[in-house]
Design a protein around this motif. Sequence first.
Motif, PDB file in Angstrom:
ATOM      1  N   UNK A   1       2.591  -9.400   7.335  1.00 31.67           N
ATOM      2  CA  UNK A   1       1.634  -8.115   7.029  1.00 31.67           C
ATOM      3  C   UNK A   1      -0.108  -8.346   6.152  1.00 31.67           C
ATOM      4  N   UNK A   2      -1.181  -7.641   6.717  1.00 32.06           N
ATOM      5  CA  UNK A   2      -1.868  -7.536   6.188  1.00 32.06           C
ATOM      6  C   UNK A   2      -2.273  -6.090   5.184  1.00 32.06           C
ATOM      7  N   UNK A   3      -3.026  -6.428   4.276  1.00 31.93           N
ATOM      8  CA  UNK A   3      -3.520  -5.442   3.227  1.00 31.93           C
ATOM      9  C   UNK A   3      -4.910  -4.970   2.851  1.00 31.93           C
ATOM     10  N   UNK A   4      -5.040  -3.654   2.010  1.00 30.21           N
ATOM     11  CA  UNK A   4      -6.302  -3.842   2.177  1.00 30.21           C
ATOM     12  C   UNK A   4      -7.474  -3.911   0.704  1.00 30.21           C
ATOM     13  N   UNK A   5      -8.522  -3.741   0.491  1.00 31.46           N
ATOM     14  CA  UNK A   5      -9.131  -4.499  -0.990  1.00 31.46           C
ATOM     15  C   UNK A   5      -8.111  -3.661  -1.918  1.00 31.46           C
ATOM     16  N   UNK A   6      -8.937  -4.254  -2.999  1.00 25.93           N
ATOM     17  CA  UNK A   6      -7.624  -3.399  -4.280  1.00 25.93           C
ATOM     18  C   UNK A   6      -9.146  -2.789  -4.902  1.00 25.93           C
ATOM     19  N   UNK A   7      -8.971  -1.766  -4.944  1.00 24.13           N
ATOM     20  CA  UNK A   7      -9.307  -0.171  -5.996  1.00 24.13           C
ATOM     21  C   UNK A   7      -9.694   0.388  -5.155  1.00 24.13           C
ATOM     22  N   UNK A   8      -9.470   0.969  -3.801  1.00 21.12           N
ATOM     23  CA  UNK A   8     -10.339   1.642  -3.042  1.00 21.12           C
ATOM     24  C   UNK A   8     -10.252   3.833  -4.010  1.00 21.12           C
ATOM     25  N   UNK A   9     -11.688   4.209  -3.557  1.00 14.61           N
ATOM     26  CA  UNK A   9     -11.333   5.887  -3.473  1.00 14.61           C
ATOM     27  C   UNK A   9     -10.752   6.197  -2.825  1.00 14.61           C
ATOM     28  N   UNK A  10      -9.961   7.178  -3.351  1.00 14.16           N
ATOM     29  CA  UNK A  10      -9.807   7.868  -1.964  1.00 14.16           C
ATOM     30  C   UNK A  10     -11.043   9.227  -2.411  1.00 14.16           C
ATOM     31  N   UNK A  11     -10.819   9.943  -0.723  1.00 13.36           N
ATOM     32  CA  UNK A  11     -11.547  11.423  -0.982  1.00 13.36           C
ATOM     33  C   UNK A  11     -10.581  12.387  -0.501  1.00 13.36           C
ATOM     34  N   UNK A  12      -9.016  11.885  -0.667  1.00 20.52           N
ATOM     35  CA  UNK A  12      -8.135  13.605  -1.218  1.00 20.52           C
ATOM     36  C   UNK A  12      -8.039  14.078  -2.288  1.00 20.52           C
ATOM     37  N   UNK A  13      -8.708  14.737  -1.835  1.00 20.27           N
ATOM     38  CA  UNK A  13      -9.182  15.438  -3.690  1.00 20.27           C
ATOM     39  C   UNK A  13      -8.162  16.503  -3.894  1.00 20.27           C
ATOM     40  N   UNK A  14      -7.102  16.622  -2.408  1.00 16.74           N
ATOM     41  CA  UNK A  14      -5.955  17.906  -3.065  1.00 16.74           C
ATOM     42  C   UNK A  14      -4.477  17.528  -3.374  1.00 16.74           C
ATOM     43  N   UNK A  15      -5.138  15.793  -3.462  1.00 13.10           N
ATOM     44  CA  UNK A  15      -3.913  15.380  -3.848  1.00 13.10           C
ATOM     45  C   UNK A  15      -3.355  14.218  -4.828  1.00 13.10           C
ATOM     46  N   UNK A  16      -2.218  14.557  -5.231  1.00 14.33           N
ATOM     47  CA  UNK A  16      -2.237  13.704  -6.790  1.00 14.33           C
ATOM     48  C   UNK A  16      -1.189  12.201  -6.330  1.00 14.33           C
ATOM     49  N   UNK A  17      -1.688  11.258  -6.392  1.00 21.55           N
ATOM     50  CA  UNK A  17      -1.727   9.743  -5.999  1.00 21.55           C
ATOM     51  C   UNK A  17      -1.182   9.335  -6.786  1.00 21.55           C
ATOM     52  N   UNK A  18       0.033   8.377  -6.790  1.00 12.17           N
ATOM     53  CA  UNK A  18       1.679   7.713  -7.885  1.00 12.17           C
ATOM     54  C   UNK A  18       0.742   7.156  -8.402  1.00 12.17           C
TER      55      UNK A  18
END
Length: 206
Positions: free
Chosen positions: A135-152
């Motif tokens: 498995x691989x993972x992305x860096x922590x602390x990314x900011x989503x541009x998904x403005x019409x979704x509430x992330x958990x």
Amino acid sequence: MSSNNTPPRARCNRCVRPLVSCLCELIPLLDSRTRILLLQHPSETDHALNTARLAALGLVNAELLIGEKFPSLSQSLTQPGYQACLLFPGEAAQPVHQHLNHAETTPLLLVVLDGTWRKARKLLHVNPLLAALPRVVLPAGLQSRYRVRKTPAPGMVSTLEAIVCALNLLEAPRNFEALLLPFEVLIDQQIAAMGEQTYLRNYHPD
């Protein structure tokens, strides 16, 4: 006439958006050394913001499979000349940027699960080949541009954003931000459809 009798809007066969808001002219066609294998849970196929489909359409070296169990998964994972790994958190997961895609290295076959976290975990459970992948993972602390979704939780991004981030890291100095243009327009369309006041009330309550 009741809404039940309203005929469905004509849709584009490619991007599956209503013809009046077709995104095809905005979708690039980018090549990459990294191969992307998208495994999409069936519940996501009719989602208005189907970002996995945008990724599959915008990348030459990408494959989109839809389902819960994938009988031919072994064939997809053993593409000659690639090292398969799963983009998913786990105790032994390594940062994706440790696998920089230089000409002298074996390119990655990056498996990306598309669905809610619960559905993604189900895909892992019913497809043992996935659970066995490094498995691989992305860096922590990314900011989503998904403005019409509430992330958990903070740092969570859409499937398309995750792929763009991974490719930008793996194949630097190449840049794959062009994949996000139809995504941005799609979000703008969703906000326009719901109305600015509804958007502000539900996604910017402060």
